[in-house]
Enzyme design. Structure first.
Site, PDB file in Angstrom:
ATOM      1  N   CYS A 234     -40.237 -45.359  14.506  1.00 55.93           N
ATOM      2  CA  CYS A 234     -41.640 -45.570  14.885  1.00 55.93           C
ATOM      3  C   CYS A 234     -41.789 -45.744  16.390  1.00 55.93           C
ATOM      4  O   CYS A 234     -40.858 -46.124  17.091  1.00 55.93           O
ATOM      5  CB  CYS A 234     -42.194 -46.795  14.177  1.00 55.93           C
TER       6      CYS A 234
ATOM      7  N   ARG B  19     -41.465 -39.850  17.584  1.00 54.06           N
ATOM      8  CA  ARG B  19     -40.726 -40.920  16.920  1.00 54.06           C
ATOM      9  C   ARG B  19     -41.223 -41.173  15.498  1.00 54.06           C
ATOM     10  O   ARG B  19     -40.631 -41.969  14.757  1.00 54.06           O
ATOM     11  CB  ARG B  19     -40.821 -42.212  17.736  1.00 54.06           C
TER      12      ARG B  19
ATOM     13  N   TRP C  72     -43.120 -43.777  11.291  1.00 53.02           N
ATOM     14  CA  TRP C  72     -42.222 -43.049  10.403  1.00 53.02           C
ATOM     15  C   TRP C  72     -41.970 -43.980   9.217  1.00 53.02           C
ATOM     16  O   TRP C  72     -41.366 -45.032   9.365  1.00 53.02           O
ATOM     17  CB  TRP C  72     -40.912 -42.712  11.110  1.00 53.02           C
TER      18      TRP C  72
ATOM     19  N   ASN D  88     -41.349 -51.671  14.805  1.00 46.66           N
ATOM     20  CA  ASN D  88     -40.381 -50.603  14.592  1.00 46.66           C
ATOM     21  C   ASN D  88     -39.101 -51.250  14.094  1.00 46.66           C
ATOM     22  O   ASN D  88     -38.554 -52.137  14.754  1.00 46.66           O
ATOM     23  CB  ASN D  88     -40.114 -49.838  15.888  1.00 46.66           C
ATOM     24  N   GLY D  89     -38.626 -50.830  12.931  1.00 50.10           N
ATOM     25  CA  GLY D  89     -37.403 -51.392  12.385  1.00 50.10           C
ATOM     26  C   GLY D  89     -37.527 -51.623  10.892  1.00 50.10           C
ATOM     27  O   GLY D  89     -38.446 -51.123  10.235  1.00 50.10           O
TER      28      GLY D  89
ATOM     29  N   GLU E 110     -23.846 -26.959  12.897  1.00 52.25           N
ATOM     30  CA  GLU E 110     -24.993 -27.225  13.765  1.00 52.25           C
ATOM     31  C   GLU E 110     -26.078 -26.173  13.590  1.00 52.25           C
ATOM     32  O   GLU E 110     -27.266 -26.497  13.550  1.00 52.25           O
ATOM     33  CB  GLU E 110     -24.540 -27.281  15.229  1.00 52.25           C
TER      34      GLU E 110
ATOM     35  N   LYS F 154     -29.903 -27.011  12.393  1.00 53.97           N
ATOM     36  CA  LYS F 154     -31.081 -26.632  13.177  1.00 53.97           C
ATOM     37  C   LYS F 154     -32.085 -25.860  12.321  1.00 53.97           C
ATOM     38  O   LYS F 154     -33.286 -26.111  12.373  1.00 53.97           O
ATOM     39  CB  LYS F 154     -30.676 -25.771  14.376  1.00 53.97           C
TER      40      LYS F 154
ATOM     41  N   GLU G  81     -33.752 -28.159   9.399  1.00 52.46           N
ATOM     42  CA  GLU G  81     -34.610 -29.281   9.766  1.00 52.46           C
ATOM     43  C   GLU G  81     -35.968 -28.845  10.290  1.00 52.46           C
ATOM     44  O   GLU G  81     -36.932 -29.610  10.205  1.00 52.46           O
ATOM     45  CB  GLU G  81     -33.903 -30.196  10.776  1.00 52.46           C
TER      46      GLU G  81
ATOM     47  N   HIS H  86     -13.210 -20.749  -2.931  1.00 54.03           N
ATOM     48  CA  HIS H  86     -12.842 -21.918  -3.740  1.00 54.03           C
ATOM     49  C   HIS H  86     -14.061 -22.535  -4.412  1.00 54.03           C
ATOM     50  O   HIS H  86     -14.112 -23.747  -4.617  1.00 54.03           O
ATOM     51  CB  HIS H  86     -12.113 -22.945  -2.871  1.00 54.03           C
TER      52      HIS H  86
ATOM     53  N   LYS I   2     -37.381 -38.534  15.947  1.00 53.52           N
ATOM     54  CA  LYS I   2     -36.391 -38.220  16.967  1.00 53.52           C
ATOM     55  C   LYS I   2     -35.261 -39.237  17.025  1.00 53.52           C
ATOM     56  O   LYS I   2     -34.095 -38.886  17.028  1.00 53.52           O
ATOM     57  CB  LYS I   2     -37.085 -38.131  18.335  1.00 53.52           C
TER      58      LYS I   2
END
Length: 607
Positions: free
Chosen positions: A2, A27, A75, A99-100, A480, A484, A487, A503, A602
């Site tokens: 947040c 955020r 968030w 935030n938390g 990676e 990308k 997301e 396999h 983020k």
């Protein structure tokens, strides 16, 4: 996660808060809200969804008129995104933004319900607001001190008390919060971009320091109310660095900033043809003494660590373990304080799981080296040593330039370790450093091929699933590249070591399953050809990413993206760029919100 912003001064607080929240929306963007002191009352406006929804609501209800306020962009953790669960939370006596995560909020809530309090939301934050009201004795600092002693978890809190309308208060633990220093106005914020329009000077709050902020004065005290002298920090970049600069999205801007970011990170650290980090606590003798290295990180930073593992082991011949930070401390790793080095990688320097891993390593007496972008961040301050990546602000949720500068630091570190151990001589050291310094020009060549990346993206934009495969360094890049794409485009994507397909995973290959095959390592190319043919035989359409001039059969792939023919040791940095552009253009063509992908934020400051 947040974003928090607070203002006290002479300007219209609503305008300053909304502007700050706009800079912090990366955020979290599930909901947003503000509290303003107006006509001796706390006026609250909040709305589910993007910040535009809040602005529309402010317009329809009438802008709160006042010069003191706090704001929040969310968030969601506890409670679904809704108007009721949006911050701020509180009552006529106190209002807060948070935030938390408060881990013991249910126990606290039960006790407060027993005392007659009623709750409107599902959030842990409302419990903190009610607890402040319960303990309030007319002295805000004493009340805050009492409350935080009852909290378990992480928090950054912006607080307003009804009977202290010329002040805002702030406190933090395990979540970032800064206090911006202006002239006739002051601020609180989760991150520097929120205040850059007004000031570049700020204090960093340490854990459980309480800030008492007036328009012409800032006092920072401990939980006993005793004053604390603080160092003033100055942001090294200006507001233009945090703007789009004519690009349609921050992500695209940051992709194109990579040549400059790598130069800024690498160039000052190569002196007389050799890496020099200038870290007194990591002398050549100490570096030589390390017998094992741990690299701990999350997400994209962890993928950078995987490349770091390969290059350090290849050059310096020191065994390296890469751990996901969220798993590291819970498996009780066996650390040796005499022989081990723990490298912590984090763009923000506030990643909760990574910070916890750092603290575990320090508790066991192991030297910790942080690789972070944000100066003065929690990880940077707590690590024994730190290497700043100097990438400048990265606003897009999907990390691009932060990743390539982290890779650059991994290469520098590998070269340094190999050099001090005598495994490469001065000539080879200088050659590797020269090749690293020349990489930005090679990235510019890759960026000139953007149209081809966009064309290939148009052929894959309607896929439901995509596989990425590679071997060696290319496997790390596959992880990676897959991250990308998934997301920001919401295409289901997975990455596999190419030799592992047979396999089990190859059972998923059909004519509807495109495959991105990364093949930049010449000593593994023949093996990759076999793996590519295995998926082609089963109907997969293949995008091949390889070096320019690579000899290949015409029927190996439908599409090709080439990177410059360059020292293969550094191919991950070059290969990352077309993978980023492929993900970006695929997302744009699918109509996705590139900079603010759903359910993500983020900076992950909660576990």
């Amino acid at each position: 996660m947040c974003g928090i912003v607070g203002y006290i001064g002479t300007k219209a607080a609503t305008d300053v808060l909304v502007d700050g929240l706009r800079k912090l929306e990366y955020r979290g963007y599930d909901s947003a809200g503000i509290s303003i002191f107006e006509d001796s009352k706390i006026q609250v406006v909040k709305a589910k969804g993007r910040l535009d929804n809040l602005e529309n609501k402010i317009t329809s209800l009438g802008k709160p008129l006042g010069t003191v306020g706090i704001g929040h962009t969310r968030w969601a953790t506890h409670g679904e995104p809704s108007d009721v669960n949006s911050h701020p939370h509180g009552n006529e006596r106190v209002t807060i933004v948070h935030n938390g995560i408060i881990e013991n909020y249910l126990q606290l809530k039960e006790k407060l319900v027993e005392k007659g309090y009623k709750f409107l939301s599902e959030t842990d934050t409302e419990v903190v607001a009610v607890l402040l009201d319960y303990y309030y004795n007319g002295n805000p600092v004493e009340t805050i001190s009492t409350v935080i002693k009852n909290l378990k978890g992480s928090y950054a809190l912006g607080i307003m008390f009804q009977d202290c309308q010329d002040k805002i208060f702030a406190v933090r633990k395990d979540s970032p919060l800064i206090v911006g220093i202006g002239e006739g106005e002051n601020f609180i914020a989760s991150d520097i971009p929120a205040i850059l329009k007004y000031t570049r000077s700020y204090y960093l709050l340490e854990e459980n320091e309480i800030a008492v902020i007036e328009k012409d004065k800032i006092d920072i005290v401990d939980t006993d109310g005793d004053p604390i002298q603080k160092e003033i920090f100055t942001a090294t970049w200006d507001i233009e660095a945090a703007e789009k600069g004519g690009y349609p999205h921050f992500m695209l801007k940051e992709i194109y900033e990579q040549p400059t970011a790598i130069t800024n990170t690498v160039s000052p650290r190569i002196i007389n043809g050799a890496p020099d980090f200038g870290i007194k606590a990591l002398t050549d003798e100490i570096l030589k003494s390390f017998k094992r290295i741990w690299i701990v990180a999350c997400g994209t930073a962890m993928h950078a660590g995987m490349v770091g593992k390969s290059v350090i082991e290849q050059l310096a011949r020191v065994p390296v373990e890469v751990d996901i930070a969220s798993e590291f401390r819970y498996r009780k790793p066996i650390l040796n304080p005499d022989d081990d080095l723990v490298i912590i990688i984090s763009q923000s320097g506030e990643t909760a799981d990574t910070l916890a891993a750092l603290r575990l390593a320090k508790e066991q007496g192991v030297h910790t080296l942080a690789v972070v972008n944000v100066v003065g961040s929690s990880i940077a301050r707590e690590a024994n040593s730190v290497i700043y990546t100097w990438a400048g602000p990265e606003i897009a949720v999907a990390s691009t330039k932060a990743y390539t500068v982290q890779l650059s630091v991994m290469y520098l570190f590998a070269i340094k370790m190999a050099s001090v151990k005598g495994l490469i001589d001065e000539k080879e050291t200088a050659k590797l450093c020269d090749d690293l310094l020349a990489l930005p020009a090679k990235i510019e060549e890759v960026l000139q091929n953007a149209d081809n990346c966009k064309f290939v993206a148009s052929k894959f934009q309607n896929a439901h699933d995509i596989f990425f495969i590679g071997r060696g360094l290319d496997y790390s890049l596959s992880l990676e590249g897959s991250l990308k794409l998934k997301e920001i485009s919401y295409i289901h994507s997975d990455a596999y070591a190419a030799g592992e397909l047979k396999h089990g995973t190859i059972s998923l290959i059909t004519t509807d399953m495109p495959v991105v095959a990364i093949a930049t390592q010449s000593h593994l190319f023949e093996k990759m050809i076999s793996n590519i043919k295995e998926v082609r035989t089963r109907g997969a359409k293949v995008l091949l990413i390889c070096k320019k001039g690579t000899e290949r059969q015409a029927d190996l792939s439908e599409y090709v993206i080439e990177i410059p023919d360059y020292n293969e040791y550094f191919s991950p940095i070059l290969t990352a760029v077309p993978l980023q552009m492929f993900a970006y253009y695929t997302s744009v063509l699918r109509g996705c919100d590139v900079d603010k992908p759903r359910n993500l934020a983020k900076s992950v400051t909660v576990e």
